[in-house]
Design a protein around this motif. Structure first.
Motif, PDB file in Angstrom:
ATOM      1  N   SER A 383      32.656  42.602  49.528  1.00 26.75           N
ATOM      2  CA  SER A 383      31.199  42.721  49.351  1.00 26.75           C
ATOM      3  C   SER A 383      30.731  42.197  48.002  1.00 26.75           C
ATOM      4  N   SER A 384      31.678  41.965  47.066  1.00 29.98           N
ATOM      5  CA  SER A 384      31.276  41.675  45.692  1.00 29.98           C
ATOM      6  C   SER A 384      31.080  40.207  45.344  1.00 29.98           C
ATOM      7  N   PRO A 385      31.774  39.226  45.958  1.00 25.81           N
ATOM      8  CA  PRO A 385      31.625  37.846  45.478  1.00 25.81           C
ATOM      9  C   PRO A 385      30.179  37.384  45.487  1.00 25.81           C
ATOM     10  N   GLY A 386      29.793  36.751  44.396  1.00 27.25           N
ATOM     11  CA  GLY A 386      28.452  36.193  44.280  1.00 27.25           C
ATOM     12  C   GLY A 386      27.391  37.195  43.902  1.00 27.25           C
ATOM     13  N   SER A 387      27.779  38.472  43.773  1.00 30.00           N
ATOM     14  CA  SER A 387      26.780  39.484  43.421  1.00 30.00           C
ATOM     15  C   SER A 387      26.530  39.472  41.926  1.00 30.00           C
ATOM     16  N   GLU A 388      25.292  39.273  41.546  1.00 26.90           N
ATOM     17  CA  GLU A 388      24.947  39.234  40.125  1.00 26.90           C
ATOM     18  C   GLU A 388      25.204  40.578  39.458  1.00 26.90           C
ATOM     19  N   ASN A 389      25.080  41.659  40.229  1.00 25.26           N
ATOM     20  CA  ASN A 389      25.252  42.990  39.654  1.00 25.26           C
ATOM     21  C   ASN A 389      26.718  43.352  39.494  1.00 25.26           C
ATOM     22  N   SER A 390      27.565  42.920  40.433  1.00 28.04           N
ATOM     23  CA  SER A 390      28.972  43.311  40.375  1.00 28.04           C
ATOM     24  C   SER A 390      29.709  42.583  39.270  1.00 28.04           C
ATOM     25  N   GLY A 391      29.271  41.371  38.938  1.00 25.71           N
ATOM     26  CA  GLY A 391      29.839  40.691  37.794  1.00 25.71           C
ATOM     27  C   GLY A 391      30.971  39.755  38.088  1.00 25.71           C
ATOM     28  N   ALA A 392      31.689  39.918  39.213  1.00 26.08           N
ATOM     29  CA  ALA A 392      32.799  39.031  39.489  1.00 26.08           C
ATOM     30  C   ALA A 392      33.317  39.293  40.889  1.00 26.08           C
ATOM     31  N   CYS A 393      34.173  38.407  41.357  1.00 29.42           N
ATOM     32  CA  CYS A 393      34.863  38.617  42.617  1.00 29.42           C
ATOM     33  C   CYS A 393      36.075  39.528  42.390  1.00 29.42           C
ATOM     34  N   TRP A 394      36.842  39.732  43.432  1.00 32.65           N
ATOM     35  CA  TRP A 394      38.091  40.496  43.342  1.00 32.65           C
ATOM     36  C   TRP A 394      39.254  39.577  43.671  1.00 32.65           C
ATOM     37  N   ILE A 395      40.419  39.955  43.183  1.00 33.76           N
ATOM     38  CA  ILE A 395      41.631  39.227  43.541  1.00 33.76           C
ATOM     39  C   ILE A 395      42.634  40.184  44.162  1.00 33.76           C
ATOM     40  N   VAL A 396      43.513  39.620  44.972  1.00 30.05           N
ATOM     41  CA  VAL A 396      44.660  40.350  45.497  1.00 30.05           C
ATOM     42  C   VAL A 396      45.901  39.692  44.926  1.00 30.05           C
ATOM     43  N   GLN A 397      46.868  40.508  44.574  1.00 29.73           N
ATOM     44  CA  GLN A 397      48.048  40.000  43.875  1.00 29.73           C
ATOM     45  C   GLN A 397      49.288  40.715  44.402  1.00 29.73           C
ATOM     46  N   GLU A 398      50.372  39.966  44.483  1.00 35.88           N
ATOM     47  CA  GLU A 398      51.633  40.570  44.915  1.00 35.88           C
ATOM     48  C   GLU A 398      52.128  41.602  43.901  1.00 35.88           C
ATOM     49  N   ARG A 399      52.743  42.635  44.411  1.00 37.10           N
ATOM     50  CA  ARG A 399      53.384  43.643  43.569  1.00 37.10           C
ATOM     51  C   ARG A 399      54.538  42.996  42.815  1.00 37.10           C
ATOM     52  N   ILE A 400      54.709  43.383  41.552  1.00 35.17           N
ATOM     53  CA  ILE A 400      55.799  42.842  40.748  1.00 35.17           C
ATOM     54  C   ILE A 400      56.709  43.976  40.274  1.00 35.17           C
ATOM     55  N   PRO A 401      57.972  43.669  39.994  1.00 32.66           N
ATOM     56  CA  PRO A 401      58.878  44.712  39.492  1.00 32.66           C
ATOM     57  C   PRO A 401      58.400  45.225  38.136  1.00 32.66           C
ATOM     58  N   ILE A 402      58.515  46.515  37.915  1.00 28.10           N
ATOM     59  CA  ILE A 402      58.101  47.104  36.641  1.00 28.10           C
ATOM     60  C   ILE A 402      59.306  47.663  35.902  1.00 28.10           C
ATOM     61  N   ARG A 403      59.137  47.827  34.609  1.00 26.24           N
ATOM     62  CA  ARG A 403      60.190  48.377  33.772  1.00 26.24           C
ATOM     63  C   ARG A 403      59.851  49.818  33.407  1.00 26.24           C
ATOM     64  N   ARG A 404      60.840  50.666  33.453  1.00 22.71           N
ATOM     65  CA  ARG A 404      60.670  52.046  33.005  1.00 22.71           C
ATOM     66  C   ARG A 404      61.812  52.383  32.055  1.00 22.71           C
ATOM     67  N   GLU A 405      61.473  53.162  31.017  1.00 19.61           N
ATOM     68  CA  GLU A 405      62.466  53.622  30.052  1.00 19.61           C
ATOM     69  C   GLU A 405      62.132  55.056  29.646  1.00 19.61           C
ATOM     70  N   VAL A 406      63.133  55.748  29.146  1.00 18.13           N
ATOM     71  CA  VAL A 406      62.937  57.096  28.631  1.00 18.13           C
ATOM     72  C   VAL A 406      62.535  57.018  27.159  1.00 18.13           C
ATOM     73  N   PHE A 407      61.424  57.701  26.817  1.00 24.37           N
ATOM     74  CA  PHE A 407      60.938  57.738  25.436  1.00 24.37           C
ATOM     75  C   PHE A 407      60.722  59.188  25.000  1.00 24.37           C
ATOM     76  N   PRO A 408      61.004  59.512  23.733  1.00 23.73           N
ATOM     77  CA  PRO A 408      60.659  60.831  23.193  1.00 23.73           C
ATOM     78  C   PRO A 408      59.155  60.917  22.966  1.00 23.73           C
ATOM     79  N   TYR A 409      58.538  61.933  23.554  1.00 19.06           N
ATOM     80  CA  TYR A 409      57.087  62.066  23.591  1.00 19.06           C
ATOM     81  C   TYR A 409      56.662  63.380  22.942  1.00 19.06           C
ATOM     82  N   ILE A 410      55.643  63.305  22.086  1.00 20.77           N
ATOM     83  CA  ILE A 410      55.099  64.511  21.454  1.00 20.77           C
ATOM     84  C   ILE A 410      54.005  65.061  22.367  1.00 20.77           C
TER      85      ILE A 410
END
Length: 474
Positions: A383-410
């Motif tokens: 519904s958003s492409p070309g809408s002056e109020n929405s500001g931009a179109c949307w994109i769809v993107q493939e999921r990518i592998p993510i990195r996770r690590e253990v960190f000491p957190y306060i």
């Protein structure tokens, strides 16, 4: 203070840091409290929150950096080249889906020289992959914070112990940023040996403390710098000024979205830029590669002629398949597909994003979303492409592998606990050259400071020779 032991790791720099941290916390009861006080004193805050409630840096190896550098620098170069090509080709320009006023600003004559003096790529670095989620070609924040955080960690007694085993390299981000800004000023035609810089953004933004950090560092390096709200600027037809001082170089941190939304407040800046009366970095043309449709342009086979064979290989290996959401047929990995049907079917492997938002706004991760919520996101997107109020179109993107690590957190109680965190690894590119990193941590699938994540400094580390020899002998 509760300090549960970290999970066992495999002899890494992180494991060694954790082994040193545990007794340090036991010995000094106020270790975490003092660390947070130091962050606040150094203006390392985002609004009221400290940037780094974590007690470990991110460590990358020399080999990691050797993998990242050529890819990141190539992608930054493609951002420059594709932006210039789009300005000369209406069909290519249309693929970026800029709003009319953004397109007008991008075409203004005041933008000669580099498109993006400072930019940043958001990535996930794993042993088996390096994937980039998006390109911030407009006004990447955090360099001042990253450098200051690195200095605080470097001054910890813990780092002195750590450095006996590991060679540690830090990144002088503010000096490299200043060099890039001044070089862009010279390219623009600037003659002053000590150009007056104005860092320009709204006084209300939570990153104002970073501007104060950068101002102090730039001035220490001999370049006069002030921080100004766009409403503080004055243009008399020949020169731009703020607080009674003539401005030679604007380090623009105010976003083009805001310039479009508040034209009266930004009129002096836009008028001076249009008259080519001041150097502005980044130029308004940076909006072209900054929007997330840039990755759709890179991964669409119809644009293959823009890139060399090695560049196409880099795109294929490191940029996820991306398309503008619309009721169209397109290609995916060489096969013709009906895009909306594919998006509905492949929810677990896809992300929906507004092409031009910040801080994770509107991002929908298919694998964390119900089928009905996903359908709602698709409906919003189409519904958003070309809408002056929405500001931009949307994109769809493939999921990518993510990195996770253990960190000491306060945690909120001031205790230290070890948490499994997503690691968003973001190389800074200053005039297209790798200069250092922003590293953000999050417990959720989105890693950015504005959505509640945290930041840690990145250090390149390598075992010192005698410790490498000991391990080999063992």
């Amino acid at each position: 203070m509760s300090t549960p032991s970290p999970k066992p790791m495999d002899g890494t720099a992180a494991e060694y840091w954790h082994a040193l941290l545990h007794p340090a916390i036991k010995k000094e009861h106020a270790f975490a409290e003092n660390f947070l006080k130091e962050l606040r004193a150094a203006k390392l805050t985002f609004g009221d929150r400290v940037h780094c409630p974590f007690l470990r840096p991110f460590f990358l190896s020399t080999e990691d950096e050797a993998r990242v550098r050529p890819v990141a620098e190539t992608l930054a170069e493609l951002g420059e080249r594709v932006a210039l090509a789009a300005l000369a080709d209406e069909k290519l320009f249309a693929q970026f889906h800029l709003r009319p006023e953004e397109a007008r600003l991008a075409r203004l004559p005041g933008g000669n020289g580099r498109v993006s003096t400072a930019s940043r790529l958001d990535a996930f670095l794993l042993p088996e992959s390096l994937k980039f989620a998006e390109y911030n070609g407009e006004s990447p924040a955090g360099a001042g914070y990253s450098e200051t955080l690195a200095e605080i960690f470097s001054a910890l007694p813990l780092m002195a112990q750590f450095s006996k085993r590991y060679a540690v390299h830090t990144y002088p981000l503010s000096a490299k940023l200043l060099d890039a800004l001044v070089l862009s000023y010279v390219d623009w035609g600037g003659k002053s040996k000590r150009p007056q810089i104005a860092i320009v953004d709204w006084k209300s933004v939570p990153t104002w403390s970073e501007f104060e950090i950068l101002k102090a560092r730039f001035e220490k390096m001999g370049v006069p710098t002030l921080v100004a709200d766009p409403r503080d600027l004055r243009f008399d037809g020949q020169k731009l000024s703020a607080h009674g001082k003539k401005i030679d170089l604007v380090y623009r941190r105010v976003l083009i979205n805001d310039i479009v939304a508040k034209p009266d407040e930004c009129a002096a800046l836009v008028s001076a830029y249009t008259a080519n009366a001041v150097c502005v970095a980044n130029s308004f043309r940076c909006k072209i590669p900054h929007v997330k449709t840039f990755f759709a342009v890179l991964t669409d086979e119809r644009n293959d002629a823009l890139f060399s064979s090695p560049e196409r290989k880099i795109i294929a290996n490191h940029i996820p398949w991306t398309r503008v959401v619309a009721d169209v047929h397109t290609t995916r990995h060489g096969k013709s597909v009906e895009l909306l049907a594919l998006i509905r079917k492949e929810r677990e492997n896809l992300v929906l994003k507004p092409s031009d938002e910040y801080g994770g706004t509107g991002v929908t991760l298919g694998w964390e979303t119900s089928e009905s919520a996903w359908d709602g996101a698709i409906q919003e997107a189409i519904s958003s492409p070309g809408s002056e109020n929405s500001g931009a179109c949307w994109i769809v993107q493939e999921r990518i592998p993510i990195r996770r690590e253990v960190f000491p957190y306060i945690n909120a109680s001031g205790d230290v606990e070890f948490r499994d965190m997503l690691v968003d690894f973001a190389p800074y590119l200053f005039r297209g050259k790798l200069a250092g990193y922003l590293t953000r941590l999050s417990a959720s699938g989105l890693a950015n400071v504005t959505s509640g994540g945290g930041q840690v400094p990145a250090f390149r580390v390598s075992p010192k020779d005698h410790h490498r020899q000991i391990r080999v002998a063992v």
